[in-house]
Design a protein around this motif. Structure first.
Motif, PDB file in Angstrom:
ATOM      1  N   VAL A  66      43.290 -15.164 -66.409  1.00  0.00           N
ATOM      2  CA  VAL A  66      44.652 -15.685 -66.250  1.00  0.00           C
ATOM      3  C   VAL A  66      45.611 -14.766 -66.993  1.00  0.00           C
ATOM      4  O   VAL A  66      45.520 -14.615 -68.222  1.00  0.00           O
ATOM      5  N   HIS A  67      46.513 -14.105 -66.239  1.00  0.00           N
ATOM      6  CA  HIS A  67      47.510 -13.199 -66.827  1.00  0.00           C
ATOM      7  C   HIS A  67      48.716 -14.020 -67.285  1.00  0.00           C
ATOM      8  O   HIS A  67      49.413 -14.620 -66.460  1.00  0.00           O
ATOM      9  N   LYS A  68      48.948 -14.055 -68.579  1.00  0.00           N
ATOM     10  CA  LYS A  68      50.014 -14.879 -69.143  1.00  0.00           C
ATOM     11  C   LYS A  68      51.377 -14.435 -68.645  1.00  0.00           C
ATOM     12  O   LYS A  68      52.244 -15.275 -68.351  1.00  0.00           O
ATOM     13  N   ASP A  69      51.607 -13.112 -68.525  1.00  0.00           N
ATOM     14  CA  ASP A  69      52.941 -12.633 -68.166  1.00  0.00           C
ATOM     15  C   ASP A  69      53.325 -12.989 -66.727  1.00  0.00           C
ATOM     16  O   ASP A  69      54.457 -13.358 -66.437  1.00  0.00           O
ATOM     17  N   SER A  70      52.351 -12.936 -65.804  1.00  0.00           N
ATOM     18  CA  SER A  70      52.658 -13.204 -64.395  1.00  0.00           C
ATOM     19  C   SER A  70      52.246 -14.610 -63.947  1.00  0.00           C
ATOM     20  O   SER A  70      52.667 -15.067 -62.886  1.00  0.00           O
ATOM     21  N   GLY A  71      51.404 -15.283 -64.754  1.00  0.00           N
ATOM     22  CA  GLY A  71      50.904 -16.595 -64.341  1.00  0.00           C
ATOM     23  C   GLY A  71      49.846 -16.523 -63.257  1.00  0.00           C
ATOM     24  O   GLY A  71      49.441 -17.539 -62.705  1.00  0.00           O
ATOM     25  N   LYS A  72      49.363 -15.324 -62.938  1.00  0.00           N
ATOM     26  CA  LYS A  72      48.377 -15.140 -61.879  1.00  0.00           C
ATOM     27  C   LYS A  72      46.959 -15.378 -62.422  1.00  0.00           C
ATOM     28  O   LYS A  72      46.633 -14.968 -63.531  1.00  0.00           O
ATOM     29  N   CYS A  73      46.130 -16.035 -61.608  1.00  0.00           N
ATOM     30  CA  CYS A  73      44.725 -16.257 -61.956  1.00  0.00           C
ATOM     31  C   CYS A  73      43.870 -15.379 -61.049  1.00  0.00           C
ATOM     32  O   CYS A  73      43.867 -15.540 -59.831  1.00  0.00           O
ATOM     33  N   GLU A  74      43.131 -14.463 -61.650  1.00  0.00           N
ATOM     34  CA  GLU A  74      42.336 -13.498 -60.894  1.00  0.00           C
ATOM     35  C   GLU A  74      40.852 -13.871 -60.991  1.00  0.00           C
ATOM     36  O   GLU A  74      40.339 -14.156 -62.072  1.00  0.00           O
ATOM     37  N   GLU A  75      40.158 -13.891 -59.831  1.00  0.00           N
ATOM     38  CA  GLU A  75      38.729 -14.180 -59.789  1.00  0.00           C
ATOM     39  C   GLU A  75      37.947 -12.870 -59.799  1.00  0.00           C
ATOM     40  O   GLU A  75      38.095 -12.041 -58.893  1.00  0.00           O
ATOM     41  N   VAL A  95      40.502 -15.708 -70.531  1.00  0.00           N
ATOM     42  CA  VAL A  95      39.300 -15.390 -69.760  1.00  0.00           C
ATOM     43  C   VAL A  95      38.396 -16.629 -69.790  1.00  0.00           C
ATOM     44  O   VAL A  95      38.063 -17.132 -70.858  1.00  0.00           O
ATOM     45  N   CYS A  96      38.020 -17.089 -68.612  1.00  0.00           N
ATOM     46  CA  CYS A  96      37.174 -18.275 -68.498  1.00  0.00           C
ATOM     47  C   CYS A  96      35.849 -17.901 -67.832  1.00  0.00           C
ATOM     48  O   CYS A  96      35.822 -17.453 -66.687  1.00  0.00           O
ATOM     49  N   ILE A  97      34.746 -18.058 -68.568  1.00  0.00           N
ATOM     50  CA  ILE A  97      33.393 -17.805 -68.054  1.00  0.00           C
ATOM     51  C   ILE A  97      32.705 -19.154 -67.903  1.00  0.00           C
ATOM     52  O   ILE A  97      32.617 -19.919 -68.862  1.00  0.00           O
ATOM     53  N   PHE A 111      35.042 -30.128 -57.847  1.00  0.00           N
ATOM     54  CA  PHE A 111      36.154 -29.681 -58.684  1.00  0.00           C
ATOM     55  C   PHE A 111      36.743 -28.369 -58.152  1.00  0.00           C
ATOM     56  O   PHE A 111      37.946 -28.244 -57.944  1.00  0.00           O
ATOM     57  N   GLY A 112      35.892 -27.370 -57.933  1.00  0.00           N
ATOM     58  CA  GLY A 112      36.318 -26.131 -57.304  1.00  0.00           C
ATOM     59  C   GLY A 112      36.971 -25.137 -58.246  1.00  0.00           C
ATOM     60  O   GLY A 112      37.648 -25.506 -59.211  1.00  0.00           O
ATOM     61  N   ALA A 113      36.778 -23.830 -57.950  1.00  0.00           N
ATOM     62  CA  ALA A 113      37.344 -22.768 -58.789  1.00  0.00           C
ATOM     63  C   ALA A 113      38.866 -22.755 -58.724  1.00  0.00           C
ATOM     64  O   ALA A 113      39.544 -22.432 -59.715  1.00  0.00           O
TER      65      ALA A 113
END
Length: 508
Positions: free
Chosen positions: A424-433, A462-464, A480-482
């Motif tokens: 999760v990029h804090k500056d853009s709010g984007k969540c990248e898989e 970072v979420c593992i 629940f889903g990613a």
């Protein structure tokens, strides 16, 4: 049993077949089949085993389907089935019992447990056969009472000295006869129970629906078998296995009911002790797993905040993670998930984690002082050590290795068929898989694992995680889903604690 018991093993694993055959072939006649389809063909050809040992997970027709087909067939439904399974959870055991199994033997096979289960269930088969044979003899003899007084005397002698309880009632369940064994068991004399109903012994712990089922069958002229929890005159509860059948006259009209009852209180107590011991053993194993395969994560390391959470879905399973510090500026986290549940999966997980530690040590020795092995080198070395063994065992392991560098502000990662790591990029709010395209360990022996790199910004998250999170279901059975994990992390990615709490609250 007069001859060697005939055991039929249905399992697609040759190694399991060899282990079971080596243990049982001395005292048992063992035949085997590697698929449910072939096993059905052999049974239909006239083979009559005393017991079937059945693997749960088989290609094509699995153990539940095979067991269900047998229980629907009048020819095979009475053959006791013991499942051989790697699962140790209550849901799997309930599903097996619902399919018609009488017991479970967990993988890996334990010689003493296997032999004990065989002795127990083969002994029960013999007891039931003897009881059923005695019951049939009693029914046949009672129907011939008017024909032969000599036969009546023989019957009376057999009943008087029978080591089981025998009760004869009229059509309204009024007791007309009880044998001495029955009186000794319940504490009443025959004079006290004649004219009474067996309900005088009924315990409040016996489900009333059981009696309804009993009467529905015997009134249709069918025999009934089941268990009761009754109470003696002294107020002591005892458990009995009862076989009740209608007695018919020469015209086929039901005149009486005869019940042959076996006191199984001691046997039931032994089974409950085994069950409790199994539960305690699983709790002990779960505690070992938590301490050795997970351990305690630091909350701060090299400027990174860290939070972790784990919960076994079935007391003990194959999920694991570990953190390794590799100098003053670098640490990495390995997360893995072994196919399957229970003790087998946990042992495989421990083996893979040990291989990871050995791989790091060997690569450091080969590389020389100051040369840190890359993440892809480590995972490829682990695969070299364990892939052939995993393939032989028929299991695979998904892994994610993520290395963090506090100086370069980057993460280098390798994904071996694991759930995607979320960035999760804090500056853009984007969540990248972050997924990659490598297979799990134990699928292809010569798989080449590749590493990837991502820059980390201030307050990035970072979420593992394992599929236990993404596949968790709510009350409506929706996963629940990613995507939902990403949404929660994007909205509440202020601190590691807030991120973890948001995800855990979202599951509820």
């Amino acid at each position: 049993m007069n001859s060697r018991p005939k055991l039929f093993l249905v399992d697609d694993s040759i190694s399991i077949i060899e282990v079971v055959a080596e243990i049982l072939s001395i005292d048992h006649e063992v035949r085997f089949s590697t698929s449910g389809v072939k096993a059905l063909q052999l049974l239909k050809s006239g083979y009559e085993p005393d017991m079937i040992l059945l693997d749960v997970m088989m290609p094509g027709m699995d153990g539940y389907e095979f067991c269900g087909l047998l229980k629907q067939s009048p020819l095979f439904k009475t053959i006791p089935i013991i499942f051989i399974t790697a699962s140790a959870d209550a849901e799997s055991e309930s599903q097996a019992l619902a399919a018609g199994a009488v017991d479970f033997i967990h993988k890996p096979i334990n010689r003493d447990v296997l032999l004990a289960r065989m002795r127990l269930h083969l002994g029960l088969i013999q007891n039931r056969r003897e009881l059923e044979a005695l019951n049939q003899r009693l029914i046949a003899t009672l129907s011939e009472v008017e024909k032969s007084r000599d036969q009546l005397q023989i019957l009376a002698t057999a009943i008087q000295h029978s080591p089981t309880s025998i009760v004869v009632t009229d059509l309204d369940a009024n007791i007309e006869y009880v044998n001495p064994y029955y009186c000794n068991l319940i504490g009443y004399s025959s004079e006290e129970v004649i004219g009474q109903k067996p309900a005088i012994l009924t315990s409040a712990h016996t489900d009333p629906s059981k009696y309804a089922d009993l009467w529905a069958k015997i009134r249709k002229g069918e025999a009934w078998s089941g268990e009761f929890l009754n109470v003696t005159r002294a107020g002591i509860e005892y458990r009995e296995e009862a076989h009740i059948a209608p007695v018919k006259d020469i015209n086929g009209k039901t005149t009486h009911y005869v019940s042959v009852q076996l006191d199984i209180t001691a046997r039931h107590a032994a089974e409950e002790m085994i069950k409790l011991a199994r539960q305690n053993e699983m709790q002990f194993h779960a505690a070992i797993q938590k301490e050795l395969l997970f351990g305690k994560m630091p909350e701060q390391l090299l400027g990174y905040g860290i939070r972790s959470y784990t919960a076994a879905s079935q007391i003990i399973d194959g999920d694991f993670y570990t953190l390794t510090q590799l100098g003053n500026n670098t640490f990495e986290i390995l997360s893995g998930d072994v196919m399957g549940k229970g003790m087998t999966a946990a042992l495989v997980g421990a083996g893979v984690k040990n291989a990871y530690r050995e791989a790091i040590a060997d690569l450091l020795i080969r590389g020389g002082v100051g040369l840190l092995p890359r993440p892809d080198e480590i995972i490829n070395e682990v695969n070299t050590r364990v892939a052939d063994k995993l393939i032989e065992l028929g299991v695979f392991v998904t892994l994610t290795l993520v290395r963090f560098d506090s100086i370069k502000k980057e993460m280098v990662w390798v994904n071996a068929g694991h759930t995607p790591t979320l960035l999760v990029h804090k500056d853009s709010g984007k969540c990248e898989e972050l997924l990659g395209n490598n297979l799990p360990l134990g699928v292809v022996e010569n798989e080449i694992y590749c590493q990837h790199k991502n820059q980390l910004g201030p307050q990035d998250v970072v979420c593992i995680y394992s599929d236990g999170l993404s596949e968790a279901e709510n009350a409506g059975q929706k996963q629940f889903g990613a995507d939902r994990v990403c949404a929660l992390l994007t909205q509440l990615s202020t601190t590691p604690s807030a991120s973890l709490d948001a995800v855990l609250d979202g599951i509820k």
